[in-house]
Motif scaffolding. Structure first.
Motif, PDB file in Angstrom:
ATOM      1  N   ALA A  96      -5.650 -39.393  29.610  1.00 53.70           N
ATOM      2  CA  ALA A  96      -4.648 -40.216  28.918  1.00 53.70           C
ATOM      3  C   ALA A  96      -4.789 -41.692  29.251  1.00 53.70           C
ATOM      4  O   ALA A  96      -4.046 -42.522  28.715  1.00 53.70           O
ATOM      5  CB  ALA A  96      -3.246 -39.733  29.291  1.00 53.70           C
ATOM      6  N   GLY A  97      -5.712 -42.023  30.145  1.00 54.19           N
ATOM      7  CA  GLY A  97      -5.921 -43.421  30.503  1.00 54.19           C
ATOM      8  C   GLY A  97      -4.999 -43.933  31.579  1.00 54.19           C
ATOM      9  O   GLY A  97      -4.877 -45.147  31.779  1.00 54.19           O
ATOM     10  N   HIS A  98      -4.350 -43.010  32.310  1.00 53.33           N
ATOM     11  CA  HIS A  98      -3.389 -43.424  33.336  1.00 53.33           C
ATOM     12  C   HIS A  98      -3.972 -43.400  34.751  1.00 53.33           C
ATOM     13  O   HIS A  98      -3.375 -43.967  35.660  1.00 53.33           O
ATOM     14  CB  HIS A  98      -2.156 -42.523  33.293  1.00 53.33           C
ATOM     15  CG  HIS A  98      -1.440 -42.584  31.986  1.00 53.33           C
ATOM     16  ND1 HIS A  98      -0.839 -41.487  31.418  1.00 53.33           N
ATOM     17  CD2 HIS A  98      -1.243 -43.618  31.125  1.00 53.33           C
ATOM     18  CE1 HIS A  98      -0.298 -41.835  30.260  1.00 53.33           C
ATOM     19  NE2 HIS A  98      -0.537 -43.113  30.053  1.00 53.33           N
ATOM     20  N   LEU A  99      -5.109 -42.733  34.934  1.00 52.14           N
ATOM     21  CA  LEU A  99      -5.754 -42.661  36.238  1.00 52.14           C
ATOM     22  C   LEU A  99      -7.224 -43.023  36.100  1.00 52.14           C
ATOM     23  O   LEU A  99      -7.850 -42.778  35.062  1.00 52.14           O
ATOM     24  CB  LEU A  99      -5.657 -41.250  36.824  1.00 52.14           C
ATOM     25  CG  LEU A  99      -4.276 -40.671  37.127  1.00 52.14           C
ATOM     26  CD1 LEU A  99      -4.416 -39.236  37.624  1.00 52.14           C
ATOM     27  CD2 LEU A  99      -3.536 -41.512  38.148  1.00 52.14           C
ATOM     28  N   THR A 100      -7.782 -43.598  37.159  1.00 52.54           N
ATOM     29  CA  THR A 100      -9.219 -43.817  37.207  1.00 52.54           C
ATOM     30  C   THR A 100      -9.890 -42.507  37.623  1.00 52.54           C
ATOM     31  O   THR A 100      -9.211 -41.566  38.048  1.00 52.54           O
ATOM     32  CB  THR A 100      -9.571 -44.898  38.244  1.00 52.54           C
ATOM     33  OG1 THR A 100      -9.316 -44.374  39.558  1.00 52.54           O
ATOM     34  CG2 THR A 100      -8.733 -46.163  38.037  1.00 52.54           C
ATOM     35  N   PRO A 101     -11.224 -42.410  37.532  1.00 53.30           N
ATOM     36  CA  PRO A 101     -11.894 -41.184  37.980  1.00 53.30           C
ATOM     37  C   PRO A 101     -11.640 -40.858  39.443  1.00 53.30           C
ATOM     38  O   PRO A 101     -11.733 -39.709  39.851  1.00 53.30           O
ATOM     39  CB  PRO A 101     -13.378 -41.487  37.727  1.00 53.30           C
ATOM     40  CG  PRO A 101     -13.370 -42.476  36.601  1.00 53.30           C
ATOM     41  CD  PRO A 101     -12.163 -43.328  36.845  1.00 53.30           C
ATOM     42  N   SER A 102     -11.317 -41.874  40.266  1.00 52.58           N
ATOM     43  CA  SER A 102     -11.014 -41.610  41.674  1.00 52.58           C
ATOM     44  C   SER A 102      -9.519 -41.486  41.915  1.00 52.58           C
ATOM     45  O   SER A 102      -9.045 -41.620  43.042  1.00 52.58           O
ATOM     46  CB  SER A 102     -11.604 -42.714  42.562  1.00 52.58           C
ATOM     47  OG  SER A 102     -11.113 -43.985  42.175  1.00 52.58           O
ATOM     48  N   MET A 103      -8.756 -41.218  40.843  1.00 48.88           N
ATOM     49  CA  MET A 103      -7.335 -40.873  40.916  1.00 48.88           C
ATOM     50  C   MET A 103      -6.435 -42.048  41.299  1.00 48.88           C
ATOM     51  O   MET A 103      -5.328 -41.869  41.782  1.00 48.88           O
ATOM     52  CB  MET A 103      -7.104 -39.709  41.896  1.00 48.88           C
ATOM     53  CG  MET A 103      -7.915 -38.465  41.599  1.00 48.88           C
ATOM     54  SD  MET A 103      -7.567 -37.811  39.940  1.00 48.88           S
ATOM     55  CE  MET A 103      -5.936 -37.134  40.185  1.00 48.88           C
ATOM     56  N   LYS A 104      -6.878 -43.266  41.061  1.00 45.55           N
ATOM     57  CA  LYS A 104      -6.026 -44.427  41.286  1.00 45.55           C
ATOM     58  C   LYS A 104      -5.196 -44.699  40.043  1.00 45.55           C
ATOM     59  O   LYS A 104      -5.650 -44.469  38.912  1.00 45.55           O
ATOM     60  CB  LYS A 104      -6.860 -45.656  41.645  1.00 45.55           C
ATOM     61  CG  LYS A 104      -7.595 -45.557  42.968  1.00 45.55           C
ATOM     62  CD  LYS A 104      -8.311 -46.857  43.285  1.00 45.55           C
ATOM     63  CE  LYS A 104      -8.996 -46.794  44.647  1.00 45.55           C
ATOM     64  NZ  LYS A 104     -10.108 -45.861  44.685  1.00 45.55           N
ATOM     65  N   LEU A 105      -3.978 -45.204  40.244  1.00 48.40           N
ATOM     66  CA  LEU A 105      -3.089 -45.477  39.128  1.00 48.40           C
ATOM     67  C   LEU A 105      -3.561 -46.677  38.321  1.00 48.40           C
ATOM     68  O   LEU A 105      -3.908 -47.717  38.887  1.00 48.40           O
ATOM     69  CB  LEU A 105      -1.673 -45.776  39.641  1.00 48.40           C
ATOM     70  CG  LEU A 105      -0.943 -44.673  40.409  1.00 48.40           C
ATOM     71  CD1 LEU A 105       0.383 -45.218  40.933  1.00 48.40           C
ATOM     72  CD2 LEU A 105      -0.706 -43.458  39.531  1.00 48.40           C
ATOM     73  N   LYS A 106      -3.558 -46.547  36.999  1.00 48.17           N
ATOM     74  CA  LYS A 106      -3.760 -47.698  36.110  1.00 48.17           C
ATOM     75  C   LYS A 106      -2.362 -48.203  35.738  1.00 48.17           C
ATOM     76  O   LYS A 106      -1.759 -47.750  34.762  1.00 48.17           O
ATOM     77  CB  LYS A 106      -4.563 -47.290  34.878  1.00 48.17           C
ATOM     78  CG  LYS A 106      -6.021 -46.985  35.180  1.00 48.17           C
ATOM     79  CD  LYS A 106      -6.825 -46.839  33.897  1.00 48.17           C
ATOM     80  CE  LYS A 106      -8.313 -46.748  34.184  1.00 48.17           C
ATOM     81  NZ  LYS A 106      -9.126 -46.674  32.945  1.00 48.17           N
ATOM     82  N   ARG A 107      -1.852 -49.098  36.556  1.00 47.67           N
ATOM     83  CA  ARG A 107      -0.446 -49.475  36.477  1.00 47.67           C
ATOM     84  C   ARG A 107      -0.066 -50.082  35.134  1.00 47.67           C
ATOM     85  O   ARG A 107       1.000 -49.793  34.585  1.00 47.67           O
ATOM     86  CB  ARG A 107      -0.107 -50.436  37.622  1.00 47.67           C
ATOM     87  CG  ARG A 107      -0.234 -49.780  38.977  1.00 47.67           C
ATOM     88  CD  ARG A 107       0.083 -50.733  40.120  1.00 47.67           C
ATOM     89  NE  ARG A 107      -0.127 -50.046  41.382  1.00 47.67           N
ATOM     90  CZ  ARG A 107       0.789 -49.298  41.977  1.00 47.67           C
ATOM     91  NH1 ARG A 107       1.992 -49.157  41.437  1.00 47.67           N
ATOM     92  NH2 ARG A 107       0.519 -48.686  43.116  1.00 47.67           N
ATOM     93  N   ALA A 108      -0.919 -50.940  34.616  1.00 50.22           N
ATOM     94  CA  ALA A 108      -0.592 -51.593  33.348  1.00 50.22           C
ATOM     95  C   ALA A 108      -0.486 -50.572  32.224  1.00 50.22           C
ATOM     96  O   ALA A 108       0.423 -50.642  31.384  1.00 50.22           O
ATOM     97  CB  ALA A 108      -1.634 -52.657  33.024  1.00 50.22           C
ATOM     98  N   ALA A 109      -1.402 -49.615  32.187  1.00 52.48           N
ATOM     99  CA  ALA A 109      -1.381 -48.597  31.134  1.00 52.48           C
ATOM    100  C   ALA A 109      -0.145 -47.711  31.258  1.00 52.48           C
ATOM    101  O   ALA A 109       0.489 -47.347  30.261  1.00 52.48           O
ATOM    102  CB  ALA A 109      -2.652 -47.747  31.208  1.00 52.48           C
TER     103      ALA A 109
END
Length: 627
Positions: free
Chosen positions: A599-612
């Protein structure tokens, strides 16, 4: 137990009463010649019969691979890469889960003088296109047909990509067949072109705020990291006790943490197995079959083991007993840490008796879930937390917590053996140094720090920052003994409308430790107070629903269930205990969906994409401030 090196505490520099710098001398001299591509052949020459890897067989058993056999496979695969026209310095991308072929291709590429470029197997088409284009990859190996189709669809935008091979379609046998006509000297000559200062790999960062950047890691970076780490953490890498040292890799080899441990194990001739599936039942079966003596994990794995153990106890009507055992283990861990630092007498007779009572009832089951032989754990990726670290110690598993980045070839700090300090990420890696800038940013220096970021147009590394110190973007503090504590991310600091600075990471880490919480994002920048968005952890919620007679409740109703919200409030209260009232979470919303990479909310290393996340759940955030 004897140790190869007596590591003295770091040298610290104090400025106006504040510890600003800590450093340790290296435990080993730097490597002056050769590359990682030499390791399989050095092992084969020195100890040909020693097992260096294990491969899982179709019947579930594990077959050891000797140093001599692995070197022969590396040679044959490297010849195939050369036969296809790849030359020293060319880039080979690998897009696969953690499996035997990943490590084989890595060392074969290095033996052929190539540069490997890991690509997360879950990457989107846009991410794959960017990494292959920016790195200038001449060849790519993928795992299965779905990834083959993905890369094939992008070939038009990748004129430099000459070769695409698929592991499941026989990539390794095809390469071996292609190289049969070449003499082994072709590999020897290609290998001889590489030295410590040459590029070993380009690892692309997760890209939480923009396009991933390629981190240029040299062979010298890896040698510095693994040689000092294995000397410091000799307990893990040296044969001890009933079983020779062995580890099962299940974290992505696309990530620097798993990759560096794989290299370190090859260097130390520690037997390694690969577990491609992270499904709970698959991983537990692999752990039971392989029986590793140490593991590298992210805190989520240990939290999962703990929460699963408690859920099982609750199902059997023994939750109270488990909770008592957990309290005993934590008290033991805290008392033992105090003893090792000379600040306490250690566990007393009553605590020793209680621990002995619960060992066969609880702790042995926890160790059994990890295969039964695990005595040491390397934890990284995010803070472990004092309580879980103390529990693991009390349960008979010594935890070495580390802190690092892709840019530092994994660990830049690590817990020293027999000297844990709960809540910290340890001392600087021997040969490295940590400095705290005036604004609290953590700066790092040492031979493990990368050469710079890859410039695809220039085809070389560009230094990340002027000067000899690398700015991490993390905030932290050093204590008088040189232990580092990470307090947050510089760019993620929230500033409330009242002017209070709040680091979200400690709150989020504590929330995620709760068995019902999947992900958590703290909100509050330019707002009157701090709030949070929570998602539910599937296994934990399924167990909770069974125990409360609410199976089959739709997600939309579940997130409004009063009992569940009350349970989650205890998790929020627990997190708030870490901070002042002004920094505490006042309200929270539970989302009926999880944050996912797809969904574009996490990076492949499971970090939060806060802006998204803030964009996609803007309505939920606004409702938190309407009350």
């Amino acid at each position: 137990m004897s140790v190869p090196h007596s590591v003295a505490p770091p040298r610290v520099t104090v400025v106006e009463g504040v510890v600003r710098e800590a450093s340790l001398p290296p435990l080993v001299p730097p490597v002056s010649r050769g590359s990682l591509g030499d390791l399989p052949f050095d092992n084969a020459a020195e100890a040909p019969a020693d097992p260096v890897l294990s491969r899982k067989q179709p019947d579930g058993t594990w077959r050891d691979v000797s140093a001599a056999t692995f070197a022969a496979e590396v040679l044959a695969t490297a010849k195939g890469l050369i036969a296809h026209g790849l030359r020293p310095g060319d880039r080979l991308a690998v897009m696969a889960r953690t499996r035997y072929e990943w490590t084989l291709l890595d060392f074969a590429a290095w033996a052929a003088g190539l540069v490997t470029v890991p690509v997360y197997p879950t990457s989107s088409a846009a991410q794959v296109r960017w990494i292959l284009h920016d790195s200038g990859a001449a060849a790519c190996v993928v795992e299965g047909p779905e990834q083959t189709r993905l890369v094939e669809a992008e070939r038009g935008a990748l004129p430099g990509l000459a070769h695409l091979w698929e592991i499941d379609a026989g990539a390794v046998p095809l390469l071996t067949a292609a190289g049969r006509g070449l003499p082994g000297t072709a590999v020897t000559e290609a290998r001889a072109t590489r030295g410590p200062d040459d590029i070993a790999t380009l690892i692309y960062t997760s890209g939480t705020t923009g396009r991933p950047k390629g981190c240029v890691l040299t062979h010298a970076n890896f040698f510095t990291e693994v040689d000092n780490s294995t000397e410091l953490l000799h307990l893990l890498f040296k044969a001890a006790g009933r079983a020779p040292a062995a580890t099962l890799l299940f974290l992505p080899l696309s990530h620097v943490f798993g990759r560096t441990v794989a290299v370190g194990c090859m260097r130390a001739r520690v037997r390694v197995g690969h577990a491609p599936s992270l499904r709970t039942e698959d991983l537990l079966a692999d752990l039971a079959g392989f029986r590793p003596t140490f593991l590298l994990v992210i805190p989520y794995v240990l939290e999962k083991v703990y929460n699963t153990g408690r859920a099982t106890a609750e199902k059997l009507g023994r939750a109270a007993s488990f909770d008592r055992a957990a309290r005993v283990a934590r008290r033991w861990g805290e008392a033992e840490a105090a003893r090792l630092h000379g600040t306490g007498p250690g566990p007393g007779p009553a605590l020793r008796a209680a621990r002995a009572l619960y060992d066969p009832l609880v702790y042995r089951r926890i160790r059994g879930a990890l295969g039964g032989e695990v005595r040491y754990v390397l934890s990284g990726g995010s803070p472990l937390g004092e309580r879980l670290a103390a529990f693991c110690t009390g349960a008979g598993i010594e935890v070495f917590e580390g802190y690092g980045l892709t840019e530092t070839t994994a660990a830049a700090t690590v817990t020293p053996p027999h000297r844990p300090r709960l809540g910290t990420v340890g001392w600087p890696l021997p040969g490295g140094a940590v400095r705290i800038a005036e604004d609290g940013e953590v700066l790092l220096r040492g031979g493990h720090v990368f050469a710079g970021y890859w410039d695809g147009e220039l085809g070389k590394a560009v230094p990340a920052a002027p000067g000899e110190w690398f700015p991490t973007g993390d905030l932290g503090a050093l204590d008088a003994d040189g232990y580092l504590t990470i307090t947050g991310r510089k760019k993620e600091l929230l500033v409330t409308s009242g002017g209070k600075n709040v680091a979200p990471a400690p709150l989020e880490d504590r929330l995620r430790a709760h068995p019902l919480v999947g992900q958590a994002m703290v909100v509050g920048d330019n707002r009157p107070c701090i709030t949070a968005l929570l998602t539910l952890e599937a296994d934990g919620v399924a167990h909770w629903c069974r125990m409360h007679g609410k199976e089959g409740l739709p997600p939309e109703e579940l997130v409004r269930d009063g009992e569940l919200l009350a349970e989650l409030q205890t998790a929020v209260d627990d997190a708030n205990a870490l901070v002042s009232r002004a920094e505490s979470i006042r309200r929270f919303a539970v989302l009926p969906v999880d944050f996912t990479e797809e969904a574009g909310h996490l990076t492949p290393s499971m970090k939060l994409k806060r802006a998204a996340i803030a964009r996609d759940f803007a309505e939920e955030v606004e409702r938190l401030y309407e009350r």
